[in-house]
Design an enzyme around this catalytic site. Structure first.
Site, PDB file in Angstrom:
ATOM      1  N   HIS A  67      41.878  31.050 149.802  1.00 10.68           N
ATOM      2  CA  HIS A  67      41.205  31.087 148.484  1.00 10.68           C
ATOM      3  C   HIS A  67      40.698  29.711 148.080  1.00 10.68           C
ATOM      4  O   HIS A  67      41.411  28.715 148.240  1.00 10.68           O
ATOM      5  CB  HIS A  67      42.158  31.629 147.406  1.00 10.68           C
ATOM      6  CG  HIS A  67      42.384  33.101 147.519  1.00 10.68           C
ATOM      7  ND1 HIS A  67      43.100  33.668 148.547  1.00 10.68           N
ATOM      8  CD2 HIS A  67      41.936  34.133 146.760  1.00 10.68           C
ATOM      9  CE1 HIS A  67      43.100  34.980 148.410  1.00 10.68           C
ATOM     10  NE2 HIS A  67      42.396  35.297 147.336  1.00 10.68           N
ATOM     11  N   GLN A  85      32.321  33.730 143.239  1.00  8.64           N
ATOM     12  CA  GLN A  85      31.343  33.137 142.314  1.00  8.64           C
ATOM     13  C   GLN A  85      31.268  33.958 141.016  1.00  8.64           C
ATOM     14  O   GLN A  85      31.331  33.423 139.911  1.00  8.64           O
ATOM     15  CB  GLN A  85      29.972  33.095 143.020  1.00  8.64           C
ATOM     16  CG  GLN A  85      28.778  32.802 142.129  1.00  8.64           C
ATOM     17  CD  GLN A  85      28.664  31.323 141.789  1.00  8.64           C
ATOM     18  OE1 GLN A  85      29.050  30.471 142.589  1.00  8.64           O
ATOM     19  NE2 GLN A  85      28.174  31.003 140.606  1.00  8.64           N
ATOM     20  N   ILE A 121      44.842  33.145 140.897  1.00  5.95           N
ATOM     21  CA  ILE A 121      45.054  34.023 139.738  1.00  5.95           C
ATOM     22  C   ILE A 121      43.861  34.968 139.696  1.00  5.95           C
ATOM     23  O   ILE A 121      42.762  34.605 140.158  1.00  5.95           O
ATOM     24  CB  ILE A 121      45.158  33.196 138.429  1.00  5.95           C
ATOM     25  CG1 ILE A 121      45.567  34.085 137.252  1.00  5.95           C
ATOM     26  CG2 ILE A 121      43.859  32.446 138.114  1.00  5.95           C
ATOM     27  CD1 ILE A 121      45.981  33.302 136.012  1.00  5.95           C
ATOM     28  N   CYS A 122      44.068  36.171 139.168  1.00  8.04           N
ATOM     29  CA  CYS A 122      42.946  37.101 139.054  1.00  8.04           C
ATOM     30  C   CYS A 122      42.043  36.610 137.913  1.00  8.04           C
ATOM     31  O   CYS A 122      42.278  36.926 136.749  1.00  8.04           O
ATOM     32  CB  CYS A 122      43.471  38.511 138.800  1.00  8.04           C
ATOM     33  SG  CYS A 122      42.147  39.708 138.662  1.00  8.04           S
ATOM     34  N   ALA A 123      41.042  35.813 138.275  1.00  6.21           N
ATOM     35  CA  ALA A 123      40.204  35.140 137.272  1.00  6.21           C
ATOM     36  C   ALA A 123      39.506  36.140 136.347  1.00  6.21           C
ATOM     37  O   ALA A 123      39.335  35.878 135.157  1.00  6.21           O
ATOM     38  CB  ALA A 123      39.178  34.259 137.974  1.00  6.21           C
TER      39      ALA A 123
HETATM   40  N1  GUN Z   1      40.650  34.545 141.308  1.00  8.27           N
HETATM   41  C1  GUN Z   1      39.611  35.332 141.554  1.00  8.27           C
HETATM   42  N2  GUN Z   1      38.889  34.861 142.545  1.00  8.27           N
HETATM   43  C2  GUN Z   1      39.520  33.719 142.927  1.00  8.27           C
HETATM   44  C3  GUN Z   1      39.237  32.788 143.919  1.00  8.27           C
HETATM   45  O1  GUN Z   1      38.254  32.887 144.649  1.00  8.27           O
HETATM   46  N3  GUN Z   1      40.080  31.728 144.017  1.00  8.27           N
HETATM   47  C4  GUN Z   1      41.175  31.586 143.239  1.00  8.27           C
HETATM   48  N4  GUN Z   1      41.941  30.500 143.397  1.00  8.27           N
HETATM   49  N5  GUN Z   1      41.490  32.475 142.310  1.00  8.27           N
HETATM   50  C5  GUN Z   1      40.631  33.522 142.173  1.00  8.27           C
END
Ligand code: GUN
Length: 176
Positions: A67, A85, A121-123
């Site tokens: 990630h 992205q 983390i689930c952004a």
């Molecule tokens: N959460 C959602 N996508 C990502 C990602 O690509 N990297 C990280 N570190 N957290 C995420």
């Protein structure tokens, strides 16, 4: 997209559609293809989680290492995967102030120094303030706890990516 369409896909088609449900880990998709036919779309997801759970700790850490940092170099240089992205943009990470970016960079660095893998983390289910709060708090965890937390977040990310594929649908594969 219904499960019959998924079961009809050849390996390349399956990889094209599901190759990045776990960030930069197409090997997981490749392994799950061997488990077809699937009784339902959610069985695809279950098989992904079975595979992840079957991995030793080093494998789980490997998934976390695939990630990118949140608001890291790849975001600035435009080299993130399309999914990451979009998730980072939705969490407001493309519009940080200089001060916020510097703070997040510092916390990301401290996290990687302590655990040896990036903070995941689930952004999409978060926002920039919650991400920084959570990063600060998770920095206090033991490494064994953090691996489990990170993998839980990977599964949440995977779930939303699968929902996205399901919603958008995909053209029925044409048999060659
Ligand atoms: N959460 C959602 N996508 C990502 C990602 O690509 N990297 C990280 N570190 N957290 C995420």
């Amino acid at each position: 997209m219904d499960v019959d369409a998924v079961n009809c896909m050849n390996y390349e088609q399956f990889l094209d559609v599901f190759g990045n449900i776990i960030e930069k880990c197409p090997i997981i998709t490749a392994a799950v293809w061997s488990r077809r036919p699937f009784a339902s779309f959610s069985e695809v997801e279950d098989k992904v989680y079975d595979f992840i759970e079957s991995l030793p700790i080093s494998g789980k850490e490997g998934i976390l290492r695939c990630h990118p940092d949140l608001a890291g170099r790849e975001l600035t240089s435009g080299t993130l995967t399309m999914e990451s992205q979009q998730e980072q943009r939705q969490a407001g990470l493309t519009s940080l102030t200089t001060r916020e970016r510097e703070r997040l960079t510092l916390l990301n660095t401290q996290y990687k120094e302590k655990f040896g893998f990036p903070f995941v983390i689930c952004a999409k289910r978060s926002d920039k303030d919650k991400i920084m709060e959570e990063l600060n708090s998770r920095l206090q965890n033991d490494p064994s706890v953090e691996i489990l937390k990170g993998i839980d977040e990977v599964k949440k990310i995977c779930h939303l990516r699968l929902q996205d594929i399901l919603r958008k649908g995909t053209p029925l594969p044409t048999k060659l």
